[in-house]
Design a protein around this motif. Structure first.
Motif, mmCIF file in Angstrom:
data_model
loop_
_atom_site.group_PDB
_atom_site.id
_atom_site.type_symbol
_atom_site.label_atom_id
_atom_site.label_comp_id
_atom_site.label_asym_id
_atom_site.label_seq_id
_atom_site.Cartn_x
_atom_site.Cartn_y
_atom_site.Cartn_z
ATOM 1 N N LEU A 124 0.913 -0.920 -0.171
ATOM 2 C CA LEU A 124 -0.029 -0.209 0.244
ATOM 3 C C LEU A 124 0.942 1.213 -0.034
ATOM 4 C CD1 LEU A 124 -2.843 -0.896 2.502
ATOM 5 C CD2 LEU A 124 -2.911 -0.475 0.104
ATOM 6 N N VAL A 125 2.022 1.379 0.981
ATOM 7 C CA VAL A 125 2.804 2.538 0.837
ATOM 8 C C VAL A 125 3.443 2.509 -0.489
ATOM 9 C CG1 VAL A 125 4.776 3.365 2.214
ATOM 10 C CG2 VAL A 125 3.128 2.205 3.472
ATOM 11 N N ASP A 126 3.862 1.162 -1.074
ATOM 12 C CA ASP A 126 4.508 1.610 -2.201
ATOM 13 C C ASP A 126 3.831 2.316 -3.571
ATOM 14 O OD1 ASP A 126 6.746 0.097 -1.732
ATOM 15 O OD2 ASP A 126 5.912 -1.790 -2.339
ATOM 16 N N TYR A 127 2.666 2.028 -3.486
ATOM 17 C CA TYR A 127 1.742 2.442 -4.582
ATOM 18 C C TYR A 127 1.680 4.130 -4.384
ATOM 19 C CZ TYR A 127 1.074 -1.602 -7.063
ATOM 20 O OH TYR A 127 1.190 -2.779 -7.994
ATOM 21 N N VAL A 128 1.253 4.412 -3.199
ATOM 22 C CA VAL A 128 1.465 5.765 -2.834
ATOM 23 C C VAL A 128 2.578 6.548 -3.130
ATOM 24 C CG1 VAL A 128 1.257 7.538 -0.840
ATOM 25 C CG2 VAL A 128 -0.538 5.883 -1.016
ATOM 26 N N LEU A 129 3.644 6.030 -2.914
ATOM 27 C CA LEU A 129 5.177 6.496 -2.877
ATOM 28 C C LEU A 129 5.544 6.274 -4.524
ATOM 29 C CD1 LEU A 129 7.283 5.276 -0.034
ATOM 30 C CD2 LEU A 129 6.384 7.545 -0.405
ATOM 31 N N MET A 130 5.031 5.586 -5.315
ATOM 32 C CA MET A 130 4.922 5.360 -6.522
ATOM 33 C C MET A 130 4.491 6.336 -7.261
ATOM 34 S SD MET A 130 4.030 2.160 -9.205
ATOM 35 C CE MET A 130 4.376 2.264 -10.930
ATOM 36 N N VAL A 131 3.255 6.756 -6.984
ATOM 37 C CA VAL A 131 2.574 8.030 -7.593
ATOM 38 C C VAL A 131 3.446 9.255 -7.374
ATOM 39 C CG1 VAL A 131 0.847 9.512 -7.511
ATOM 40 C CG2 VAL A 131 0.401 7.137 -7.463
ATOM 41 N N ALA A 132 3.987 9.519 -5.862
ATOM 42 C CA ALA A 132 4.587 10.423 -5.467
ATOM 43 C C ALA A 132 6.098 10.778 -6.309
ATOM 44 C CB ALA A 132 4.829 10.739 -4.082
ATOM 45 N N LEU A 133 6.657 9.590 -6.391
ATOM 46 C CA LEU A 133 7.904 9.429 -7.093
ATOM 47 C C LEU A 133 7.875 9.606 -8.570
ATOM 48 C CD1 LEU A 133 11.037 8.830 -6.984
ATOM 49 C CD2 LEU A 133 10.657 6.485 -6.983
ATOM 50 N N GLY A 134 6.981 9.107 -9.110
ATOM 51 C CA GLY A 134 6.722 9.335 -10.929
ATOM 52 C C GLY A 134 6.408 10.803 -10.893
ATOM 53 N N ILE A 135 5.690 11.478 -10.071
ATOM 54 C CA ILE A 135 5.342 12.790 -10.360
ATOM 55 C C ILE A 135 6.692 13.754 -9.938
ATOM 56 C CG2 ILE A 135 3.854 14.710 -9.549
ATOM 57 C CD1 ILE A 135 2.300 13.002 -11.295
ATOM 58 N N SER A 136 7.326 13.476 -8.972
ATOM 59 C CA SER A 136 8.578 14.111 -8.547
ATOM 60 C C SER A 136 9.613 13.894 -9.535
ATOM 61 C CB SER A 136 9.067 13.829 -7.073
ATOM 62 O OG SER A 136 8.037 14.079 -6.281
ATOM 63 N N ALA A 137 9.980 12.629 -10.122
ATOM 64 C CA ALA A 137 10.787 12.414 -10.869
ATOM 65 C C ALA A 137 10.723 13.276 -12.305
ATOM 66 C CB ALA A 137 11.243 10.948 -10.990
ATOM 67 N N SER A 138 9.246 13.231 -12.580
ATOM 68 C CA SER A 138 9.040 13.807 -13.873
ATOM 69 C C SER A 138 9.180 15.203 -14.046
ATOM 70 C CB SER A 138 7.473 13.312 -14.372
ATOM 71 O OG SER A 138 6.565 14.103 -13.391
ATOM 72 N N THR A 139 8.989 16.043 -12.860
ATOM 73 C CA THR A 139 9.202 17.233 -12.798
ATOM 74 C C THR A 139 10.588 17.504 -12.730
ATOM 75 O OG1 THR A 139 8.789 17.399 -10.257
ATOM 76 C CG2 THR A 139 6.789 17.682 -11.642
ATOM 77 N N HIS A 140 11.456 16.653 -12.391
ATOM 78 C CA HIS A 140 12.960 16.987 -11.916
ATOM 79 C C HIS A 140 13.619 16.928 -13.414
ATOM 80 C CE1 HIS A 140 16.862 16.809 -10.658
ATOM 81 N NE2 HIS A 140 16.906 15.485 -11.175
ATOM 82 N N LEU A 141 12.694 15.797 -14.262
ATOM 83 C CA LEU A 141 13.333 15.966 -15.730
ATOM 84 C C LEU A 141 12.969 17.230 -16.428
ATOM 85 C CD1 LEU A 141 12.574 12.069 -16.533
ATOM 86 C CD2 LEU A 141 14.772 13.177 -16.250
ATOM 87 N N MET A 142 11.662 17.633 -16.157
ATOM 88 C CA MET A 142 11.285 18.947 -17.009
ATOM 89 C C MET A 142 11.858 19.822 -16.548
ATOM 90 S SD MET A 142 7.036 18.761 -16.101
ATOM 91 C CE MET A 142 6.004 17.214 -16.390
ATOM 92 N N PHE A 143 12.442 20.179 -15.331
ATOM 93 C CA PHE A 143 13.390 21.431 -15.051
ATOM 94 C C PHE A 143 14.724 21.402 -15.412
ATOM 95 C CE2 PHE A 143 9.310 22.151 -12.941
ATOM 96 C CZ PHE A 143 8.957 23.640 -12.811
ATOM 97 N N SER A 144 15.087 20.027 -15.955
ATOM 98 C CA SER A 144 16.537 19.971 -16.179
ATOM 99 C C SER A 144 16.959 20.669 -17.355
ATOM 100 C CB SER A 144 16.751 18.313 -16.545
ATOM 101 O OG SER A 144 16.584 17.570 -15.467
ATOM 102 N N PHE A 145 16.065 20.974 -18.408
ATOM 103 C CA PHE A 145 16.364 22.089 -19.448
ATOM 104 C C PHE A 145 16.205 23.386 -19.220
ATOM 105 C CE2 PHE A 145 12.733 19.494 -20.607
ATOM 106 C CZ PHE A 145 11.845 20.499 -20.812
#
Length: 661
Positions: A124-145
């Motif tokens: 259960l905690v996995d899937y909550v963190l998977m959503v949070a990590l997916g969003i955070s990592a995606s914005t990390h990539l967005m702001f890389s350029f």
């Protein structure tokens, strides 16, 4: 569902031995076809979950090595081999539990319900963190350029994306995977071409890099000794556990797709994902070393590598920017798709655990839009909190996520070891047991290593959260156990009710007034409702019908034998009510169905009953507690209220009778 309706007709009399099996099997088959991802595009969702970790996993290994980057080549090779071992072993779980449940079902059935609870809480905690990590990592990539001064707004953009994703799912929309098919294929092709170009452009340097890595490692061993070098290497291996996180999500996702109807398709799909993930992880680790990249605070390491390669190829700056937009944009799309899939799979985990009474029973009924909405709001709200409190820090979220993933992996592998010991006479015993044992050793070592090295860097947080979830689940199940004991006392009172012979049962009158009782496992509850109706409406009803829908829980993984045991138990319960009525000269029969959603099954059976008996009124009981509060309302009577809402919407009458505990 037409097949469920037909099965209801087939169940007209439980006296017919073949009636119940037909109902159960057809209902389950219909349920199996009710998948959220079509077979045509399911591979996109499975692949995205499996390969999304490429965007952050190898980077974490790189950071963990610090100045000892000469170990990166060896670490990449070991990581690739470990991914293949863990994934191909963990995929065995989907074969043993094709109807879902994953590591939770494995641990529950082979290691016991308490161990299963730990795996379920971690999941259960996995899937909550998977959503949070997916969003955070995606914005990390967005702001890389983007220029560095924009980076401080990344947290708010992450939270806005999180709210938008929650709103999408709360409104009940379904994501069309067709456009993502082209994006995912583009992701695969561009990254494959990039890896090949990255190696070919520095092909002449590969031998030198390998030689330098070996010589530097030998020098460290001679000056520092084995223990410090091994500690540094182990730390990189442990903290690179984020690379493996996609394995679990891919395995659980494939169970929701129609690939689960074909074990061969499922096996191939998961094998492709495992091989692609291993190849990508090892290749990126080698390219980091080959191109001598360095960490930049506001840019993803993959972005640094992409920029370095594009610049070395002689591209003008506008083309470099365009290349970064394409590569990082595709990785962002895959991460967002993985976060979306986590929202789709997460409520299923809630449902599976609710069936086993670890969570409020209302989460069992995924067909109830309100219940699914609650599950999404719960997951999304917690993910939003995780993003805010972690400052959308990918490094921290990877640690939190990895610990829970490897709790599930470790318990699943241990369960597989137990499975093979119980089935040691199978031809594949030696191979299966050895692979499960190695998988357990690797998973447990990564878990313990991550906890030890990162305990004060965030590891304690995820352990605390998972412990709190376990304690809440224990309280919920204890409450249901106490309630069940009170109901059992009522059953003992009604157990004294005797009935005589029912060898010549009267035929039902199709057009007659019919009382339909929706009963469960409690004989006392069913007889309480029957006697209440007879007392309040004497001689009014000419027919008495009993309906029951059993939920297939995580314990029913054993195939036909386990399902047959459930059929027998349900048949005995319904036969009791039917024979009781017939012995008193009342016309009676019963309907039975099986499925993963009892409310959905009862709704379908009610349609069948209403067609056969137009003048039917439905009755069921609800529990009334001496001290009613918000917790008792949350934990009880949701099924009765939801079913009443559905039947009333269909123009049918239903009365809920109080049964005080």
């Amino acid at each position: 569902m037409s097949q469920t309706q037909k099965s209801g007709n087939a169940n007209a009399s439980l006296g017919q031995k073949s009636a119940v099996p037909r109902s159960a099997s057809t209902s389950l088959e219909a349920d199996e076809r009710d998948d959220i991802f079509s077979e045509k595009y399911a591979w996109v969702a499975v692949g995205a979950c499996g390969l999304a970790s490429v965007a952050f996993g190898p980077e974490e290994s790189f950071k963990a090595l610090g100045e000892s980057r000469h170990l990166l080549l060896f670490l990449g090779l070991l990581t690739a081999l470990s991914i293949l071992l863990v994934s191909l072993t963990y995929f065995r779980v989907t074969e043993l539990f094709p109807k879902g449940g994953g590591g939770y079902a494995m641990a529950t059935n082979l290691l016991g319900p308490r161990v299963g609870l730990i795996a379920g809480a971690a999941l259960l905690v996995d899937y909550v963190l998977m959503v949070a990590l997916g969003i955070s990592a995606s914005t990390h990539l967005m702001f890389s350029f983007l220029p560095p001064y924009f980076y401080e707004y990344r947290v708010w953009v992450s939270m806005a994306l999180m709210v938008g994703l929650m709103n999408f799912h709360i409104q009940g929309r379904h994501l069309n995977l067709k456009p993502f098919k082209y994006l995912f294929v583009a992701f695969l092709l561009t990254h494959l071409v990039f890896i090949l170009v990255g190696f070919s452009d520095h092909f002449q340097d590969i031998g030198g890099v390998v030689k330098r890595s070996i010589e530097t490692t030998e020098s460290d061993l001679s000056t520092l000794g084995w223990l410090p070098v091994l500690a540094i290497f182990a730390r990189g291996f442990f903290l690179g556990g984020g690379t493996y996180t996609g394995i679990e999500a891919a395995s659980d996702t494939v169970q929701l797709s129609r690939y689960r109807q074909s074990s061969e398709n499922r096996r191939k799909m998961l094998a492709y994902v495992a091989c692609a993930l291993a190849f990508a992880a090892a290749s990126l680790a080698a390219l980091y070393s080959l191109w001598d990249v360095n960490i930049e605070p506001t840019m993803a390491l993959n972005g640094v590598l992409f920029e370095r390669v594009f610049t070395d190829l002689g591209w003008d700056w506008p083309y470099v920017i365009f290349g970064l937009l394409v590569m990082l944009g595709l990785e962002t799309a895959v991460l967002l798709l993985a976060a979306h899939v986590a929202f789709a799979v997460g409520p299923r985990v809630l449902s599976t655990m609710a069936i086993d009474s670890w969570l409020p029973h209302q989460f069992r009924y995924l067909s109830n839009r309100f219940v699914t909405k609650n599950g999404i709001m719960l997951m999304g709200g917690l993910a939003l909190v995780a993003i805010y409190l972690s400052d959308a820090n990918v490094d921290l979220l990877v640690v939190l996520f990895s610990i829970n993933v490897f709790i599930v992996f470790s318990l699943s592998m241990l369960g597989l070891c137990v499975y093979w010991l119980k089935n040691r006479h199978e031809k594949r015993f030696v191979k299966g047991f050895l692979s499960a044992s190695l998988g357990f050793v690797v998973s447990a070592s990564i878990l313990l290593g991550t906890i030890i090295t990162q305990f004060f860097q965030g590891g304690w947080i995820t352990m605390l959260i998972t412990t709190v979830v376990v304690l809440v689940c224990l309280w919920v199940r204890n409450h249901y156990r106490e309630t069940k004991e009170k109901i059992s006392k009522i059953d003992e009172v009604f157990a004294m009710a005797q009935y005589g012979s029912a060898h010549s049962p009267p035929e039902l009158i199709p057009e007659g007034n019919t009382a339909v009782f929706i009963v469960g496992n409690s004989r006392g509850g069913g007889l309480h409702a029957l006697l209440w109706v007879q007392r309040m409406f004497p001689n009014h009803f000419q027919n008495f019908v009993f309906m029951n829908a059993r939920t297939v829980d995580s314990k029913a993984y054993g195939g036909r034998e386990a399902l047959e045991a459930m059929r027998v138990d349900a048949s005995v319960s319904l036969n009791y009510f039917v024979n009781f009525c017939r012995s008193h000269g009342l016309r009676a029969k019963s309907y039975l169905s099986f499925g993963t959603d009892a409310v959905e099954e009862l709704t379908n059976l009610a349609k069948v009953v209403a067609e056969n008996h137009p003048n039917a009124i439905f009755f069921t009981s609800k529990l009334v507690f001496e001290n009613e509060n918000i917790l008792t309302r949350l934990l009880h009577n949701q099924a009765a209220l939801e079913l009443q809402r559905r039947l009333h919407s269909a123009g049918q009458q239903m009365v809920i009778l109080p049964m005080r505990l």
